[in-house]
Design a protein around this motif. Structure first.
Motif, PDB file in Angstrom:
ATOM      1  N   LEU A 152       6.504   9.746  -0.308  1.00 16.23           N
ATOM      2  CA  LEU A 152       5.656   8.558  -0.342  1.00 16.23           C
ATOM      3  C   LEU A 152       6.269   7.399   0.436  1.00 16.23           C
ATOM      4  CD1 LEU A 152       4.862   8.697  -4.167  1.00 16.23           C
ATOM      5  CD2 LEU A 152       3.442   9.575  -2.301  1.00 16.23           C
ATOM      6  N   ASP A 154       1.828  12.583   5.816  1.00 15.35           N
ATOM      7  CA  ASP A 154       0.695  13.381   6.287  1.00 15.35           C
ATOM      8  C   ASP A 154       1.051  14.834   6.568  1.00 15.35           C
ATOM      9  OD1 ASP A 154       2.098  13.302   8.686  1.00 15.35           O
ATOM     10  OD2 ASP A 154       0.653  12.022   9.724  1.00 15.35           O
ATOM     11  N   GLU A 163       1.262   5.273   0.442  1.00 10.79           N
ATOM     12  CA  GLU A 163       0.583   6.407   1.058  1.00 10.79           C
ATOM     13  C   GLU A 163       1.519   7.605   1.090  1.00 10.79           C
ATOM     14  OE1 GLU A 163       1.572   5.376   5.727  1.00 10.79           O
ATOM     15  OE2 GLU A 163      -0.257   4.549   4.835  1.00 10.79           O
ATOM     16  N   GLU A 164       0.939   8.793   1.067  1.00 13.71           N
ATOM     17  CA  GLU A 164       1.757  10.004   1.141  1.00 13.71           C
ATOM     18  C   GLU A 164       1.996  10.394   2.587  1.00 13.71           C
ATOM     19  OE1 GLU A 164      -1.460  13.645   0.871  1.00 13.71           O
ATOM     20  OE2 GLU A 164      -0.906  12.640  -0.987  1.00 13.71           O
ATOM     21  N   VAL A 174       0.855  -1.179   0.000  1.00 12.24           N
ATOM     22  CA  VAL A 174       0.000   0.000   0.000  1.00 12.24           C
ATOM     23  C   VAL A 174       0.894   1.233   0.000  1.00 12.24           C
ATOM     24  CG1 VAL A 174      -1.717   1.325   1.282  1.00 12.24           C
ATOM     25  CG2 VAL A 174      -1.843  -1.179   1.242  1.00 12.24           C
ATOM     26  N   ARG A 193       3.214   6.041  -8.421  1.00  9.46           N
ATOM     27  CA  ARG A 193       2.421   7.000  -7.636  1.00  9.46           C
ATOM     28  C   ARG A 193       3.038   8.391  -7.732  1.00  9.46           C
ATOM     29  NH1 ARG A 193      -0.870   6.449  -3.072  1.00  9.46           N
ATOM     30  NH2 ARG A 193      -1.429   8.511  -2.278  1.00  9.46           N
TER      31      ARG A 193
END
Length: 281
Positions: free
Chosen positions: A186, A136, A133-134, A131, A233
């Motif tokens: 990322l 936060d 994800e960037e 997975v 991504r």
């Protein structure tokens, strides 16, 4: 880090005596090099070689400011385009000064560019194991502590690798925080939440406050396929943010990333060389 800076009227060189191993043998490095003329460069390199011999070492790597965490490599070929953010630069005559002093190429690298419209459409196969994800946007120090831990594992087998302390790592990267875009930082995580890889991208502010290109600066993974998902991504996000071009920065010729860059249609626009000399070889 044991180092000594030598200066003359027309040249400068820093000698680092505890550089990385080269083929298992301890080496010094020559970094922070500049010279106005080839003759001035030859003179200061001679002085540097004397310092290395006095220290009992017989191998020198350059240009390298102590290790691969800091500035290293000469530009060896270019299409003439302007340097991008954090790219190594040098005067045209400086690589030849090293070569005339007996240094030869020991490692090759390149940077390439690709239209993001093209790269964003090149999706890897779907997987439920990774997975992406960037970041936060909170606690940048915690962010770079994570990056440090994974980097030391992912890069430990690279040629000329030397360890660095977490404190020194943070001192290098924390000043970059104001320039960062959270969307381009990322992480790849396994299904259990553990970190499998990271990607550090940054707008190419060398073009000005509103750049057209984004730089895929560094990425590393501990899981097969994670790097490819991170890169996709990055391309997709950068394109959605309005950037037109991605720069695949400072890739080793033999790295898997080189194959991926070519497969995505990137065009090489700059090449770099790392040089070395065996004094008793």
């Amino acid at each position: 880090m044991t180092k000594e800076t030598i200066k003359t009227a027309d040249a400068k060189l820093t000698v680092y005596l505890n550089g990385p191993s080269w083929d298992g043998v301890p080496a010094a490095t020559f970094g922070d090099f500049s010279c106005k003329t080839p003759d001035a460069g030859a003179e200061i390199l001679f002085k540097g070689v004397e310092r290395v011999q006095d220290a009992g070492l017989d191998r020198i790597i350059g240009p390298m400011s102590g290790d691969t965490w800091h500035s290293y490599r000469f530009v060896s070929d270019s299409d003439g385009s302007a340097p991008f953010l954090m790219e190594p630069t040098n005067k045209l005559h400086e690589p030849g000064v090293f070569q005339s002093a007996g240094f030869t190429e020991i490692s090759r690298y390149f940077s390439a560019r690709v239209p993001l419209r093209t790269a964003a459409g090149s999706a890897p196969p779907e997987t439920d194991g990774i997975v992406v994800e960037e970041w936060d946007g909170t606690d940048p120090e915690a962010l770079f502590r994570q990056v440090f831990k994974l980097s030391t594992r992912a890069f430990s087998n690279n040629a000329f690798y030397t360890p660095i302390s977490e404190t020194d790592f943070l001192a290098m990267y924390m000043p970059v925080v104001p320039m960062m875009k959270r969307d381009l930082i990322l992480f790849a995580r396994r299904r259990d939440g553990t970190l499998a890889g990271f990607l550090f991208g940054i707008p190419n502010y060398a073009e000005g406050p509103n750049p057209n290109s984004a730089i895929l600066k560094t990425y590393a993974s501990l899981e097969p396929g994670a790097g490819r998902h991170l890169a996709h991504r990055f391309h997709k996000t950068a394109f959605s943010m309005g950037y037109e071009t991605a720069i695949h920065a400072l890739i080793h010729d033999d790295n898997t990333s080189a194959e991926r860059s070519a497969a995505e249609g990137a065009t090489i626009f700059r090449r770099y060389s790392l040089l070395g000399r065996k004094l008793n070889g």
